[in-house]
Design a protein around this motif. Structure first.
Motif, PDB file in Angstrom:
ATOM      1  N   GLY A  32     -46.495  -1.870 -83.419  1.00  0.00           N
ATOM      2  CA  GLY A  32     -47.017  -3.195 -83.529  1.00  0.00           C
ATOM      3  C   GLY A  32     -46.489  -4.534 -83.577  1.00  0.00           C
ATOM      4  O   GLY A  32     -47.132  -5.595 -83.286  1.00  0.00           O
ATOM      5  N   ARG A  33     -45.257  -4.230 -83.783  1.00  0.00           N
ATOM      6  CA  ARG A  33     -45.068  -5.859 -83.829  1.00  0.00           C
ATOM      7  C   ARG A  33     -43.916  -6.114 -82.433  1.00  0.00           C
ATOM      8  O   ARG A  33     -43.225  -4.733 -82.189  1.00  0.00           O
ATOM      9  CB  ARG A  33     -43.592  -6.193 -85.178  1.00  0.00           C
ATOM     10  N   LYS A  34     -44.135  -7.050 -81.694  1.00  0.00           N
ATOM     11  CA  LYS A  34     -43.625  -7.470 -80.310  1.00  0.00           C
ATOM     12  C   LYS A  34     -42.319  -8.097 -80.603  1.00  0.00           C
ATOM     13  O   LYS A  34     -42.099  -8.849 -81.691  1.00  0.00           O
ATOM     14  CB  LYS A  34     -44.785  -8.302 -80.206  1.00  0.00           C
ATOM     15  N   ILE A  35     -40.801  -7.234 -80.594  1.00  0.00           N
ATOM     16  CA  ILE A  35     -40.350  -7.428 -79.970  1.00  0.00           C
ATOM     17  C   ILE A  35     -38.726  -8.307 -78.887  1.00  0.00           C
ATOM     18  O   ILE A  35     -38.998  -6.984 -77.611  1.00  0.00           O
ATOM     19  CB  ILE A  35     -39.078  -6.473 -80.435  1.00  0.00           C
ATOM     20  N   PRO A  36     -39.078  -9.406 -78.911  1.00  0.00           N
ATOM     21  CA  PRO A  36     -38.338  -9.882 -77.153  1.00  0.00           C
ATOM     22  C   PRO A  36     -37.045  -9.116 -77.503  1.00  0.00           C
ATOM     23  O   PRO A  36     -35.910  -8.763 -77.941  1.00  0.00           O
ATOM     24  CB  PRO A  36     -37.779 -11.388 -77.627  1.00  0.00           C
ATOM     25  N   MET A  37     -36.509  -8.879 -75.769  1.00  0.00           N
ATOM     26  CA  MET A  37     -35.594  -8.084 -75.273  1.00  0.00           C
ATOM     27  C   MET A  37     -34.652  -9.277 -74.976  1.00  0.00           C
ATOM     28  O   MET A  37     -35.110  -9.053 -73.412  1.00  0.00           O
ATOM     29  CB  MET A  37     -36.091  -6.594 -74.407  1.00  0.00           C
TER      30      MET A  37
END
Length: 325
Positions: free
Chosen positions: A133-138
């Motif tokens: 559920g956590r949006k993590i930038p790439m």
């Protein structure tokens, strides 16, 4: 053939008759085997190998014209070790792959008992993964984790295709057999927030800053571990280190029971794995099987990610040096 009984063995007159009766019981004798079940030291089987990012990226571009995320769970290219009869594992316990998510594309959420990590290679702002559920930038150079049984998906809201290297412990899970896999019932899990930092992301900028503040362990050679918040290995089965080598500097690793995949975050140089030499560049992968000596020489400043099964070997009491023959 009828299965032997206890009385059958009382009537035998030679060993051959015993062997024939044992065969009916699915029992093998343990004294006349041609191959011993144990041996004095590990027997190498996986081979040193090297994969170049450039051709793999071009192959993903070509495949992207025909394979979408509806046809394939993930659009990836497996780096299969060239040992005979192998079509999957990169080293005995780990598999590496190159993956691409096209601009505007989403790869749906799933989870599995295998641990996974990603070394981001080429992305533009707007590319991210979702982990529980956590949006993590790439961001290029970042190392992202997807531990055992975490939901995860990938999305690319940018105008450029995104590329990274996956490394997983799938061969270990396949061998031991606790493999579970499932899709998220909603296709894409809901996002509950964004994590610029956290247990699932090691930004390259932070890694470089840590290396800048560390001391040389050999001339031109610095190294740090990517650890969990409690200070242990990033994942239970995979240990991660990042090495910085200045031009002309070397990293030397003596043979042990640990297997590893080496990935070039930045820079270029030469890797001699058990004497087999490979020229590497940014984004390349190198198989470092258990029992191999490893000498990495930098031609330019290099940042190298090493993913190994050392935590697993250590936990089982099997991590030890292997004498060179």
């Amino acid at each position: 053939m009828q299965r032997a009984t206890a009385e059958s063995f009382g009537k035998v007159s030679n060993l051959d008759e015993i062997y024939a009766l044992l065969a009916t019981l699915d029992i093998e004798n343990g004294w006349a085997k041609r191959e011993p079940s144990m041996w004095p030291s590990p027997r190498p089987s996986f081979l040193p190998a090297h994969w170049s990012y450039g051709p793999a990226k071009a192959a993903l571009d070509a495949a992207g014209r025909y394979i979408n995320t509806e046809l394939a769970e993930r659009r990836n290219l497996i780096l299969a070790n060239p040992m005979p009869a192998n079509s999957y594992a990169t080293v005995r316990t780990l598999v590496a792959a190159y993956q691409m998510v096209k601009a505007g594309e989403t790869a749906r959420s799933h989870r599995h008992t295998a641990n996974a990590l990603r070394l981001v290679l080429d992305t533009a702002p707007g590319t991210y993964t979702i982990v529980d559920g956590r949006k993590i930038p790439m961001v290029p150079g970042d190392v992202l984790l997807t531990p055992n049984w975490c939901w995860h998906a990938h999305a690319n809201e940018s105008t450029a295709d995104a590329y990274w290297m996956d490394i997983l412990d799938v061969p270990t899970v396949q061998l031991l057999n606790p493999m579970f896999f499932e899709h998220h019932e909603d296709g894409l899990e809901s996002v509950t927030g964004t994590d610029q930092h956290g247990a699932f992301r090691f930004p390259l900028t932070d890694t470089i800053a840590r290396l800048e503040s560390s001391a040389d362990i050999a001339p031109g050679h610095r190294e740090i571990g990517l650890l969990n918040p409690q200070g242990g290995p990033a994942m239970a089965t995979i240990g991660l280190t990042v090495t910085r080598l200045e031009p002309g500097a070397q990293m030397q690793i003596e043979p042990t029971t640990a297997s590893a995949v080496l990935a070039a975050i930045e820079g270029n140089g030469t890797a001699a794995i058990a004497g087999t030499k490979f020229a590497f560049a940014r984004g390349d992968a190198i198989a470092c099987p258990a029992g191999t000596s490893q000498i990495i020489t930098a031609d330019s400043r290099c940042y190298l990610l090493r993913a190994s099964d050392e935590p697993l070997m250590q936990a089982l009491g099997w991590l030890r040096p292997i004498p060179v023959a």
